[in-house]
Motif scaffolding. Sequence first.
Motif, PDB file in Angstrom:
ATOM      1  N   LEU A  21       0.644  -1.267   0.145  1.00 22.99           N
ATOM      2  CA  LEU A  21       0.092   0.018   0.054  1.00 22.99           C
ATOM      3  C   LEU A  21       0.762   1.157   0.022  1.00 22.99           C
ATOM      4  CD1 LEU A  21      -2.891   1.197   0.338  1.00 22.99           C
ATOM      5  CD2 LEU A  21      -2.883   0.826   3.336  1.00 22.99           C
ATOM      6  N   LEU A  22       1.723   1.301   0.725  1.00 18.74           N
ATOM      7  CA  LEU A  22       3.317   2.095   0.996  1.00 18.74           C
ATOM      8  C   LEU A  22       3.936   2.643  -0.196  1.00 18.74           C
ATOM      9  CD1 LEU A  22       4.419   4.641   2.187  1.00 18.74           C
ATOM     10  CD2 LEU A  22       6.067   2.860   3.005  1.00 18.74           C
ATOM     11  N   LYS A  23       3.634   1.245  -0.983  1.00 22.14           N
ATOM     12  CA  LYS A  23       4.314   1.369  -2.986  1.00 22.14           C
ATOM     13  C   LYS A  23       3.394   2.437  -3.345  1.00 22.14           C
ATOM     14  CE  LYS A  23       6.858  -0.967  -5.991  1.00 22.14           C
ATOM     15  NZ  LYS A  23       7.441  -2.507  -6.336  1.00 22.14           N
ATOM     16  N   ALA A  24       2.468   2.005  -3.529  1.00 21.31           N
ATOM     17  CA  ALA A  24       1.103   2.290  -3.927  1.00 21.31           C
ATOM     18  C   ALA A  24       0.927   4.302  -4.330  1.00 21.31           C
ATOM     19  CB  ALA A  24       0.346   1.899  -4.037  1.00 21.31           C
ATOM     20  N   LYS A  25       1.236   4.440  -2.379  1.00 18.70           N
ATOM     21  CA  LYS A  25       0.991   5.357  -2.143  1.00 18.70           C
ATOM     22  C   LYS A  25       2.115   6.814  -2.770  1.00 18.70           C
ATOM     23  CE  LYS A  25      -1.888   5.457   1.553  1.00 18.70           C
ATOM     24  NZ  LYS A  25      -2.571   5.273   3.017  1.00 18.70           N
ATOM     25  N   MET A  26       3.052   5.770  -2.434  1.00 18.81           N
ATOM     26  CA  MET A  26       4.316   6.450  -3.047  1.00 18.81           C
ATOM     27  C   MET A  26       4.368   7.123  -4.559  1.00 18.81           C
ATOM     28  SD  MET A  26       6.677   6.915  -0.746  1.00 18.81           S
ATOM     29  CE  MET A  26       8.158   7.970  -1.437  1.00 18.81           C
ATOM     30  N   LYS A  27       4.476   6.163  -5.711  1.00 21.16           N
ATOM     31  CA  LYS A  27       3.808   6.092  -6.585  1.00 21.16           C
ATOM     32  C   LYS A  27       2.423   7.641  -7.184  1.00 21.16           C
ATOM     33  CE  LYS A  27       2.815   4.411 -10.916  1.00 21.16           C
ATOM     34  NZ  LYS A  27       1.668   3.429 -11.842  1.00 21.16           N
ATOM     35  N   GLU A  28       1.536   8.160  -5.910  1.00 27.65           N
ATOM     36  CA  GLU A  28       0.935   9.492  -6.571  1.00 27.65           C
ATOM     37  C   GLU A  28       1.555  10.606  -5.849  1.00 27.65           C
ATOM     38  OE1 GLU A  28      -3.571  10.634  -4.581  1.00 27.65           O
ATOM     39  OE2 GLU A  28      -3.418   7.775  -4.780  1.00 27.65           O
ATOM     40  N   ALA A  29       2.894  10.066  -4.598  1.00 28.01           N
ATOM     41  CA  ALA A  29       2.742  11.324  -3.989  1.00 28.01           C
ATOM     42  C   ALA A  29       3.937  11.768  -4.281  1.00 28.01           C
ATOM     43  CB  ALA A  29       3.736  10.344  -2.858  1.00 28.01           C
ATOM     44  N   ARG A  30       4.552  11.102  -5.625  1.00 29.79           N
ATOM     45  CA  ARG A  30       5.909  11.745  -6.442  1.00 29.79           C
ATOM     46  C   ARG A  30       4.923  12.482  -7.811  1.00 29.79           C
ATOM     47  NH1 ARG A  30       7.703   5.999  -6.192  1.00 29.79           N
ATOM     48  NH2 ARG A  30       9.036   5.658  -4.699  1.00 29.79           N
ATOM     49  N   LEU A  31       4.208  11.773  -8.324  1.00 33.81           N
ATOM     50  CA  LEU A  31       3.555  12.750  -9.521  1.00 33.81           C
ATOM     51  C   LEU A  31       2.119  13.467  -8.348  1.00 33.81           C
ATOM     52  CD1 LEU A  31       1.831  12.870 -11.861  1.00 33.81           C
ATOM     53  CD2 LEU A  31       0.573  11.759 -11.262  1.00 33.81           C
ATOM     54  N   VAL A  32       2.280  14.661  -7.474  1.00 30.72           N
ATOM     55  CA  VAL A  32       1.776  15.225  -6.699  1.00 30.72           C
ATOM     56  C   VAL A  32       3.288  15.544  -6.783  1.00 30.72           C
ATOM     57  CG1 VAL A  32       1.106  16.108  -4.545  1.00 30.72           C
ATOM     58  CG2 VAL A  32       0.049  14.333  -5.158  1.00 30.72           C
ATOM     59  N   GLU A  33       3.965  15.729  -6.211  1.00 29.05           N
ATOM     60  CA  GLU A  33       5.284  16.470  -6.059  1.00 29.05           C
ATOM     61  C   GLU A  33       5.655  16.768  -7.703  1.00 29.05           C
ATOM     62  OE1 GLU A  33       9.896  15.575  -4.122  1.00 29.05           O
ATOM     63  OE2 GLU A  33       9.069  13.840  -5.163  1.00 29.05           O
ATOM     64  N   LYS A  34       5.624  16.172  -8.436  1.00 24.39           N
ATOM     65  CA  LYS A  34       6.456  16.556  -9.804  1.00 24.39           C
ATOM     66  C   LYS A  34       5.424  18.211 -10.239  1.00 24.39           C
ATOM     67  CE  LYS A  34       7.504  14.896 -13.977  1.00 24.39           C
ATOM     68  NZ  LYS A  34       6.483  15.962 -15.244  1.00 24.39           N
ATOM     69  N   LEU A  35       4.189  17.372 -10.208  1.00 25.06           N
ATOM     70  CA  LEU A  35       3.310  18.154 -10.801  1.00 25.06           C
ATOM     71  C   LEU A  35       3.451  19.538  -9.384  1.00 25.06           C
ATOM     72  CD1 LEU A  35      -0.312  16.190 -11.014  1.00 25.06           C
ATOM     73  CD2 LEU A  35       1.238  16.683 -13.218  1.00 25.06           C
ATOM     74  N   LEU A  36       3.925  19.491  -8.931  1.00 26.95           N
ATOM     75  CA  LEU A  36       4.252  21.488  -7.985  1.00 26.95           C
ATOM     76  C   LEU A  36       4.760  21.146  -8.349  1.00 26.95           C
ATOM     77  CD1 LEU A  36       2.716  22.953  -5.570  1.00 26.95           C
ATOM     78  CD2 LEU A  36       3.995  21.297  -3.815  1.00 26.95           C
ATOM     79  N   PHE A  37       5.722  20.819  -8.775  1.00 31.56           N
ATOM     80  CA  PHE A  37       7.584  21.662  -8.372  1.00 31.56           C
ATOM     81  C   PHE A  37       7.057  22.331 -10.407  1.00 31.56           C
ATOM     82  CE2 PHE A  37       9.176  19.540  -5.238  1.00 31.56           C
ATOM     83  CZ  PHE A  37       9.900  20.111  -5.306  1.00 31.56           C
TER      84      PHE A  37
END
Length: 828
Positions: A39-55
Amino acid sequence: MNASLTKSRITIVGGGGGGGGGGDHRNHKDVASSSSRRLLKAKMKEARLVEKLLFDAVDKMKRSYITQRSQSYIAPPSKLFPSVRQCNAALATFGDAGEFRRALTLFAQMKKSASLFSSMSDVRDRKKSATTTATTTSCQSTIIDNNAHSNSSTARGGDCNETNKYDQSSANEVVPPPVMIHSIDLVLDPPKPTLVTYSTLMSRAVSLGKPRVALRLWNLMRNQPNFYTKVLVSRKKRDDRMPSISARREDASLELKLVERDRNEDVIVPDVIFCNTLMNAYAKLGEHVAARSILNAMLGADGHEGIPRTAPTAVTYNTLADACKVAGELGAALEVPELMMARADATGDGSALPDARTYTILISTVARKKKNDKEARDVRSGGENDPDMAFALLNRMINEGITPNGVTYCALIDACSRCRRNDLALNGLRIMLKQKSKASLSSRRKNVPMYHQQALFNEVGAWTAAINACGKTGRTDTAIRLFGTMQKFGVKPNSVTCGCLADCLLKSTPIRMTETLDVLQYMKNEGLVPSEVMFTSLMGIALTLAEEENRSVIRRDGLQVQIIDKSIGQSGIDPLDTDDDTTTSEAIILYSELMRFLIDDGNDDMLLKVFLVFQEMRNAGAHPDVACYNSLLRACALMGDIERAQDVLRRMDFDGIEANRNTWREALKAARKAKRSDFADSIWDAAVTCHRKKDFAPFMPKASDVELLLDVYVSELGGTNNHQVRSVLNKKIMDLYEGIVSKLESRGFHHQSLSIDEIEENQEFMLAVLRAAVSYELHGSTDDERRQARNLAVEIAGFEIFQRRLSHQVDGASKKALRLARDWMHTY
């Protein structure tokens, strides 16, 4: 513009759980089980996308601001931002994964995006105001100068209105079309940090052992212009009232209610969850006075600055008790249940009465050393070696109708252990067992055996504490008996239990190596992985053993002799990894077990850790045996690292270590994982010829070894589509079988250990040879080779194992090859 009207929906495959729930991500949960890791791996995938979008959004906004700053109008950013809810979820995910620095970077980008967006909005509003003023003045002067020409002035007035409409339309924010990326809600407004943002970061900082970082975040939050105290000061200034620092808290509470009534969503007002998080940060530092000041402020008294009046919960009081425990202040901790009962009497709310956790914390505070030795010890705390208060608190807890659990008894036994009173520790264990028996007698089921009685919550912790208490006082035999007894009561030891017992055995005099290996073997059988504390402890003990064994080396008749010898039969090491004429030191045995534990753990950095342990062993002066080298090869096999496997084999040859059958098998497994038949062939040739170079026992392969070599060929064959490579591999497979049939001595197939009947009875092996022969008959380079391949395929198709019904696991390619070979058989 309303952000809800400009949202775009994005979806991530397999990662929808990261922040879809939104809400409060402040409750930290340990990620321990495999399902949690997935579950954490799936959440990390989404978190990285959020990070990229914000940057990307911040970068585009910066470029737009620099480009349009000199122009008459600055357009609003067209890039959509991830919502603050998604950013908070990403912060929580990074914190749960241990990447707190990355979470702080994302938090800085959130602040930067909000600040830059505000600056652009201010400049845009000023330029819009200046443009509107200039246009209005121009229109008015035109109307006055041309008053005589009404038609003309009317037209010009119409032109003026058209200009204003144009300016308004250009000033409106342009809504971009919906962007479909992956399960992220995108909005136009930047993710400005909120209370949940700060609370999420602070809770993760505390859980990662960084309470001072949490306090710095608290100071940063209360200095923000939208913090509620700043808003109150602004309101007073706006109403021409000077802010009074010494104003009564009742007035402040009324003003706070006014702010909350008509405030916008940007005002930050700490709630009870945030107050508990802040108090927990002080608790980890043992600052019980600051934690108490937060409680006072929540109750409406003079207390911590910036904390509004809010109703505390049981978590609040338990956190205060935990702060007293860390500080070693039992006297202050004993006030906590009195405060809870006084609060319940005053409000009539019994939800914050003392519970099992409250008394467990109090019992755990007994006999703790004060963190600040300069302060005088409270008389209610008793002595540092007096556990009587712990038993008194247990009796009070039972009298109030609160049932102790395993954690409570663990705290009680730990308190006795700190006082070095193992007799009282065992008495605490007996009290727990009596409670279990009493509960069993009162249940509907009668005459329940002790090993079928329902275990208390975390009962294993109480047994572990008792084993640790006995180990600290030198009662090793009692600790061993407890380890066996707890299993009779239906309680299975965990990795912490095994670590405590192993530490006790290895620190006893003399060292109980046999029992230690039994404990380690139990862990392997139960699939238990040593904790970092246990692993570090075992490494330290192994280092000490190696140093002592190096000092014990003497010279006898011109040879180096170890005083400490350990027979291999007692070491628990695989007999295939040892030689009957050698002895293995205790340090080597322990290092070997540590490497095996790391291999069984199977982490991504497993290979690095195994080689670090091996290097540490060599640095300590221990001489690795064949079992240690085989452990290195096993690690290389799991990761498919053939380069390291070759280095290990060369190092064995340099050190004069004789390779055994397990050595060659692990090297072949590495070749299979890497799909390298050339490496497998070189290993096999080295294995069958090593006895010619040195006085080593010859390698006598068995059927399982030949099957492993075939697996290497088949694995590489399945991973390539190159026609030439496949032809070479098919030829190798046929040559392997023909060499076994002809007992080819150059490849070691002449030994009696290799049975051709066992090979030909193996359906999977023969099907692989059949597929290779059929394929080579169709794609061979010469007619002679194709004819030989056809004859081999026909011969195999006539075997008795293929006259019976095939297994349902046989794949379609094998069935097709068998049908084709049978057709060839009928053409002869």
